[in-house]
Scaffold this motif. Sequence first.
Motif, PDB file in Angstrom:
ATOM      1  N   GLY A  65       0.647  -1.599   0.159  1.00  0.00           N
ATOM      2  CA  GLY A  65       0.241  -0.321   0.053  1.00  0.00           C
ATOM      3  C   GLY A  65       1.072   1.228   0.420  1.00  0.00           C
ATOM      4  N   ASP A  68       2.555   1.543  -3.743  1.00  0.00           N
ATOM      5  CA  ASP A  68       1.261   2.307  -4.241  1.00  0.00           C
ATOM      6  C   ASP A  68       1.642   3.709  -4.096  1.00  0.00           C
ATOM      7  OD1 ASP A  68      -0.618   1.387  -6.251  1.00  0.00           O
ATOM      8  OD2 ASP A  68      -1.919   2.457  -4.540  1.00  0.00           O
ATOM      9  N   LEU A  69       1.375   4.550  -2.920  1.00  0.00           N
ATOM     10  CA  LEU A  69       0.980   5.872  -2.589  1.00  0.00           C
ATOM     11  C   LEU A  69       2.418   6.545  -2.927  1.00  0.00           C
ATOM     12  CD1 LEU A  69      -0.640   5.927   1.111  1.00  0.00           C
ATOM     13  CD2 LEU A  69      -1.584   6.019  -1.124  1.00  0.00           C
ATOM     14  N   GLY A 166      -7.224  12.160  -0.856  1.00  0.00           N
ATOM     15  CA  GLY A 166      -7.178  11.148  -1.184  1.00  0.00           C
ATOM     16  C   GLY A 166      -5.660  11.709   0.067  1.00  0.00           C
ATOM     17  N   GLU A 173      -8.097   0.384   4.705  1.00  0.00           N
ATOM     18  CA  GLU A 173      -8.003   0.763   3.047  1.00  0.00           C
ATOM     19  C   GLU A 173      -6.983   0.855   2.357  1.00  0.00           C
ATOM     20  OE1 GLU A 173     -11.882   4.223   3.333  1.00  0.00           O
ATOM     21  OE2 GLU A 173     -10.123   5.130   3.340  1.00  0.00           O
ATOM     22  N   LEU A 174      -5.991   1.114   2.998  1.00  0.00           N
ATOM     23  CA  LEU A 174      -4.048   1.248   2.533  1.00  0.00           C
ATOM     24  C   LEU A 174      -3.995  -0.711   2.502  1.00  0.00           C
ATOM     25  CD1 LEU A 174      -1.563   2.519   2.548  1.00  0.00           C
ATOM     26  CD2 LEU A 174      -0.763   1.535   4.431  1.00  0.00           C
ATOM     27  N   LYS A 176      -5.548  -2.994   1.654  1.00  0.00           N
ATOM     28  CA  LYS A 176      -6.519  -2.955   0.300  1.00  0.00           C
ATOM     29  C   LYS A 176      -5.763  -2.675  -0.525  1.00  0.00           C
ATOM     30  CE  LYS A 176     -11.654  -2.491  -1.283  1.00  0.00           C
ATOM     31  NZ  LYS A 176     -12.606  -2.559  -1.444  1.00  0.00           N
ATOM     32  N   ARG A 177      -5.631  -1.685  -0.935  1.00  0.00           N
ATOM     33  CA  ARG A 177      -4.783  -0.996  -2.081  1.00  0.00           C
ATOM     34  C   ARG A 177      -3.647  -1.799  -2.065  1.00  0.00           C
ATOM     35  NH1 ARG A 177      -4.395   5.587  -2.331  1.00  0.00           N
ATOM     36  NH2 ARG A 177      -3.251   5.212  -4.195  1.00  0.00           N
ATOM     37  N   ALA A 180      -4.153  -5.218  -4.015  1.00  0.00           N
ATOM     38  CA  ALA A 180      -4.472  -4.235  -5.339  1.00  0.00           C
ATOM     39  C   ALA A 180      -3.084  -4.450  -6.169  1.00  0.00           C
ATOM     40  CB  ALA A 180      -5.750  -3.537  -5.726  1.00  0.00           C
ATOM     41  N   HIS A 181      -2.571  -3.787  -5.312  1.00  0.00           N
ATOM     42  CA  HIS A 181      -1.039  -3.644  -5.801  1.00  0.00           C
ATOM     43  C   HIS A 181       0.043  -4.654  -5.991  1.00  0.00           C
ATOM     44  CE1 HIS A 181       2.553  -0.742  -7.045  1.00  0.00           C
ATOM     45  NE2 HIS A 181       2.924  -1.640  -6.202  1.00  0.00           N
TER      46      HIS A 181
END
Length: 629
Positions: A65, A68-69, A166, A173-174, A176-177, A180-181
């Motif tokens: 996460g 991804d950020l 954002g 949520e982090l 979950k992100r 996905a990454h």
Amino acid sequence: MTDTQALIENRPPSVAHLFLERIEATPDAEAYRRPVPSASGQGPDDWESLTWRQAADRVFGIAAGLIDLGILPEERVALASNTRLDWILSDLGIMCAGAANTPVYPSTNAEETAYMLSDAGCRVLIAEDAAQVAKARQCRADLPGLAHVVVIDPAGAEPAEGDPEGWLLTLAELEKRGAAHLEQHPEAVRERIAALRPEQLATLIYTSGTTGRPKGVRLRHDAWAYMGRAIHATGLVEPQDVQYLWLPLAHVFGKVLTAGQISVGHITAVDGRVDKIIENLPVVRPTYMAAVPRIFEKVYNGVATKAREGGPAKYRIFRWAAEVARAYAKTSQENFRRTGTRSVPFALAAQHRIADVLVYAKIRQAFGGRLRACVSGASALAPEIGYFFSGAGIHILEGYGLTETSAANLVNPGEAYRTGTVGKPLPGTEVRIADDGEILLRSPGVMEGYHGQPERTAEVLESDGWFHTGDIGELSPDGYLRITDRKKDLIKTSGGKYVAPAEIEGRFKALCPYVSNILVHGADRNFCSALIALDGPSLLDWAKEQGMAGKSYAEVVDDPRTVEMVEGYVRDLNAGLQRWQTVKKFRLLPRDLDVEHGELTPSLKLKRPVVERQYKDLIEEMYEGAREA
């Protein structure tokens, strides 16, 4: 090369690598326990377990996460939270992403938080709850580089008007992100770990400090990998152990325990709620636990106060048992030093057996009944309190280290521990005493330096790696270190005599069951004085016995009977001191010292300059009319 040397020298570059090794070695073994509300919503908490594999899933989600950020290697991610499992998993996620953690005590005010986040250049803040988010929002104008705030407990932490898009997201949520990454880049986290270098920045931790503004201490990945392996190599902690971890993880002492756990692979039960310690111990039933001296002082004072409340006979039994415990501990430790056995004279052994039934066994049960040893650090433990617990079967292994040296540098060696010393160096750590008595340390755990302060770094760190601790100490012929005082805290009276205030303060804590904090003063004066803060619950219980039920702490402190009671303990203290060390006058403080007023550090160390400044009038009052030598 010995097995210990091999373990240290063949250490991987980082704790992230250690974590991967642990996952592969024992994926289905229990790693962590954390409290969750009971199903009924009443009574004590239940405890939920995570295996190493389950912990890894969350850590990788957090790491991915952050990637991804847009977080890059060595960029700073702040972490402001109380001790909880999410703290540990987030810290590991930060390291596995190649970033550097900047821990922040949740009690830190908005101004100080802004200073640390700005000085560190933090890109992301992982905040425990709405209160921590509010602090970040309050000082957002001073933190233009802070791109995101991730909240662990989102209750009440809603996006607000003016928040950039954002800017605020939850930890869930982090993760979950991150999941996905990882679907798109399955090896993203492992690639970041593989790229980590030993000299890369892992932690930028700010000293709480007893004076001045905090300094950012730069600790490399290799420092934590070394600490993990060095703790493992001592043999003090075993894979079957259960650790109860409540220490502040923003403090280097708490954080180093997580590195040791990953290397060894034992279970850690995590709950930072200090008010839950007494309730948790019989449930967790730890085999070892680390604490700061104030916790042991509070337990000792609590036991003494409870015995006193039981009436004169019960209190006499406790005082007798306490003296037996100390005599037993001193004799057995001395005999072990000389002969390698813990033999004691028959009469003392017989007294000890009786005292064990009457007093000690109950204390051990209160700690859960399985405690093999405690580790005490962050400040000095009064020897008389250490001997009491040793004789009662609660073995306190004192250790020593600093933020600048990754916390763990010396510790007492298990069965061969010696109360009043901080033990021997960890494998790979060197110690020497300078000509002026200052302790110098050198090890892979020593910091790279103070962040952005090369001049301050040069003051304490020599080019060949020796770090000046600022503490005064003595090494025994067989390598045990005894700390005598902070170099800057030594008092020189106007008569030219040197006094170590910590030694006097420690003795008083062992004598007076009602003391919470004491500060001995006397620099450039012709006698020593003391400011004494009493423990609220113990004092008010005593006050009821004296017919002062219903009175406030301040009212009880003002009562002549309280002054007379404390004066008796001061006389007992002075009876064991040299003339120039004796406390000629004292004043009772109107309240206890605390972190909130800036008088104690978060690890409960006394901030002497703050206390002396705040109570300057009381100090001057004690010296009014005194003839200066």
